[in-house]
Scaffold this motif. Structure first.
Motif, mmCIF file in Angstrom:
data_model
loop_
_atom_site.group_PDB
_atom_site.id
_atom_site.type_symbol
_atom_site.label_atom_id
_atom_site.label_comp_id
_atom_site.label_asym_id
_atom_site.label_seq_id
_atom_site.Cartn_x
_atom_site.Cartn_y
_atom_site.Cartn_z
ATOM 1 N N ASN A 1 -38.127 13.078 -2.208
ATOM 2 C CA ASN A 1 -38.320 12.664 -0.803
ATOM 3 C C ASN A 1 -38.419 11.148 -0.676
ATOM 4 O O ASN A 1 -39.268 10.608 0.055
ATOM 5 N N LEU B 1 -45.303 17.951 -5.683
ATOM 6 C CA LEU B 1 -44.475 17.560 -4.531
ATOM 7 C C LEU B 1 -43.386 18.588 -4.259
ATOM 8 O O LEU B 1 -43.106 18.918 -3.099
ATOM 9 N N ARG C 1 -32.076 22.240 1.663
ATOM 10 C CA ARG C 1 -32.688 22.656 2.924
ATOM 11 C C ARG C 1 -33.133 24.122 2.862
ATOM 12 O O ARG C 1 -32.608 24.903 2.120
ATOM 13 N N ASP D 1 -54.229 15.922 3.578
ATOM 14 C CA ASP D 1 -52.805 15.964 3.251
ATOM 15 C C ASP D 1 -51.952 15.466 4.417
ATOM 16 O O ASP D 1 -52.110 15.914 5.554
ATOM 17 N N GLY D 2 -51.061 14.534 4.121
ATOM 18 C CA GLY D 2 -50.145 14.006 5.126
ATOM 19 C C GLY D 2 -50.745 12.995 6.067
ATOM 20 O O GLY D 2 -50.109 12.601 7.052
ATOM 21 N N LYS E 1 -40.950 24.512 3.475
ATOM 22 C CA LYS E 1 -41.832 24.082 4.571
ATOM 23 C C LYS E 1 -41.044 23.695 5.819
ATOM 24 O O LYS E 1 -41.574 23.094 6.722
ATOM 25 N N LYS F 1 -38.563 21.577 5.962
ATOM 26 C CA LYS F 1 -38.061 20.213 5.891
ATOM 27 C C LYS F 1 -37.079 20.091 4.729
ATOM 28 O O LYS F 1 -37.198 20.798 3.729
ATOM 29 N N LEU G 1 -35.451 18.731 1.313
ATOM 30 C CA LEU G 1 -35.995 18.204 0.073
ATOM 31 C C LEU G 1 -34.981 17.245 -0.546
ATOM 32 O O LEU G 1 -33.846 17.627 -0.845
ATOM 33 N N SER H 1 -43.102 20.790 -0.835
ATOM 34 C CA SER H 1 -41.989 20.443 0.059
ATOM 35 C C SER H 1 -41.070 21.614 0.350
ATOM 36 O O SER H 1 -40.741 21.889 1.502
ATOM 37 N N LEU H 2 -40.653 22.307 -0.674
ATOM 38 C CA LEU H 2 -39.644 23.347 -0.498
ATOM 39 C C LEU H 2 -40.211 24.530 0.282
ATOM 40 O O LEU H 2 -41.331 24.982 0.031
#
Length: 461
Positions: free
Chosen positions: A420, A433, A461, A127-128, A440, A442, A444, A437-438
């Motif tokens: 994103n 996704l 955010r 991942d990533g 973490k 970061k 969105l 994302s939410l």
């Protein structure tokens, strides 16, 4: 002669005195151990040992052949990701943008499943990643290509191009494994390459608290540690029965139990990725009574569409088998369905008011996906929506229970086209996704089309 009789009399008298003294000083009950010539009575039991000799027992726990078959087909996976770090002090004093990029390296394991270089691993291992490197057991290194992945089942498919045919592990039917069966876990814990540990199957169809996706793990007591993720769980014949995924631990290291994605689920995910580019999820078309705590899975409602209603399933039916595989709980039902494709037919045995019935159900394709992080249900956009809004892909919010989104104008019917800043091709991808994302740390980014046909962008955010 008289002297002889005198000595004999004294000897008899001395013996009598000695015996009398012993009895006075010690317990009268004397236990004597001796060999009994008569055989002890035994009770015959109706049990036939599957082992014919001591040698057979030793052979059953000899894993050298299985280890040799597997260890050369398990690889080391290196994941290099580019991360961005923000330094607010630099930003405040005007020293550049305040951001600094750096490399973050993660490691795990993978299993070669074909001679031409296809490799299965966990999604969380890659991942990533901005770059993936595979190291074989012979120390040769290759760059890997990500073919596809499925976050829900934590499976990813990679590909390397080698000049020779590679050793690989064949798949076994994970439905056939038995609790108590010997297994091997092969991987690269703590960067220690080619490590083999042994254990037994502790449980099947295991669901883990707090896990919102996979709910049908194989549980084993073979030692699995960080770095083993994506490695092989094999039977005594060296066949793949699972992909090692998680451990139960408060320390981060192995403390007794580990968990693997069953091979039937992993193989189905891989086949879907190769054929369709994404996982095709099959459903019965029912909702389950979560309050039911007895053996089996109780149907609370049947959808108006799908195979269940056509086959005659009813509310209150208790599902006890799928294709002769016993179903004791929901995780086992989900595991069986995850390994099937839409369009396949399955035999469902149900208990209806004490009468057992067998129904042939044609599985339907799952079209609606739930994002648990923001509490919305998503569905792929229709052809008419694509034509109406001149878009090639996107997903529609068909149910929204997030008051925050509603407040800012993201209502039911809103079409999400990007998350994103990346185009969205399916509802499954979008839900994964959003959940990844939410929360973490970061922001969105969501881009889409509102009910008036206007294009909008939101940052959460």
């Amino acid at each position: 002669m008289k002297k002889a009789f005198s000595f004999l009399g004294m000897a008899i008298l001395g013996g009598a005195l000695t015996l009398g003294g012993y009895k006075m000083l010690f317990n009268e009950q004397i236990v004597v151990e001796r060999t009994v010539d008569n055989p002890i009575e035994t009770v015959r039991a109706n049990y036939n040992s599957s082992y014919k000799s001591t040698g057979a027992v030793e052979t059953s726990t000899d894993f050298t052949v299985a280890a040799d078959k597997t260890v050369h087909a398990v690889v080391h996976v290196k994941n290099t990701a580019i991360r961005t770090q923000t330094n607010r002090a630099d930003l405040y004093f005007g020293r550049g943008s305040g951001q600094r990029q750096y490399e973050q390296v993660g490691t795990g394991s993978g299993v070669i499943i074909s001679a031409d270089g296809y490799i299965v691993t966990n999604n969380h291992v890659i991942d990533g990643a901005s770059a993936l490197e595979i190291t074989l057991n012979n120390k040769k290194k290759y760059k890997a290509e990500l073919i596809g992945r499925d976050a829900a089942n934590d499976i990813a498919l990679l590909k390397i191009n080698a000049d020779v045919d590679l050793p690989y592990v064949p798949f076994a039917n994970s439905d056939n494994i038995k609790i108590g069966e010997w297994v091997l876990a092969v991987g690269n814990p703590y960067n220690l390459t080619s490590t083999v540990t042994a254990g037994i199957i502790s449980a099947k169809g295991r669901d883990l608290e707090g896990n919102n996706n996979i709910e049908s793990f194989i549980q084993t007591d073979a030692a699995v540690n960080p770095g083993n993720s994506g490695g092989a769980l094999v039977n005594s014949r060296g066949e793949l029965i699972g992909i090692n995924t998680a451990i139960s631990s408060k320390t981060g290291s192995f403390i007794g139990y580990s968990f693997a994605v069953p091979s039937n689920i992993a193989k189905k995910v891989i086949d879907d990725i190769l054929e369709f580019g994404a996982v095709q999820e099959a459903i019965l078309g029912i909702t389950v009574d979560a309050k039911y705590q007895e053996e089996g899975v109780k149907v609370s409602d049947v959808s108006n569409e799908g195979g269940a209603i056509k086959a005659g399933l009813k509310s209150g039916d208790i599902i006890t088998k799928i294709n002769n595989v016993k179903i004791s709980k929901f995780s086992e039902l989900r595991g069986q369905l995850t390994a099937k494709r839409p369009g396949e037919s399955v035999s469902i045995t149900v208990n209806r008011d004490g009468v057992f019935l067998v129904k042939e159900v044609k599985l339907s394709k799952k079209v609606a996906y739930t994002s648990t992080s923001i509490n919305v249900i998503l569905k792929d956009v229709s052809k008419s929506d694509k034509s109406k809004y001149n878009i090639t892909s996107g997903v529609k919010i068909i149910k929204n229970q997030n008051k925050y989104l509603i407040y800012y104008g993201v209502e039911e019917g809103f079409i999400i086209t990007k998350i994103n800043k990346n185009p969205i091709t399916s509802a499954q991808e979008a839900s994964e996704l959003l959940d990844a994302s939410l929360g973490k740390g970061k922001p969105l980014y969501i881009e889409g089309i509102n009910l008036k046909g206007e294009r909008e962008r939101y940052v959460f955010r």
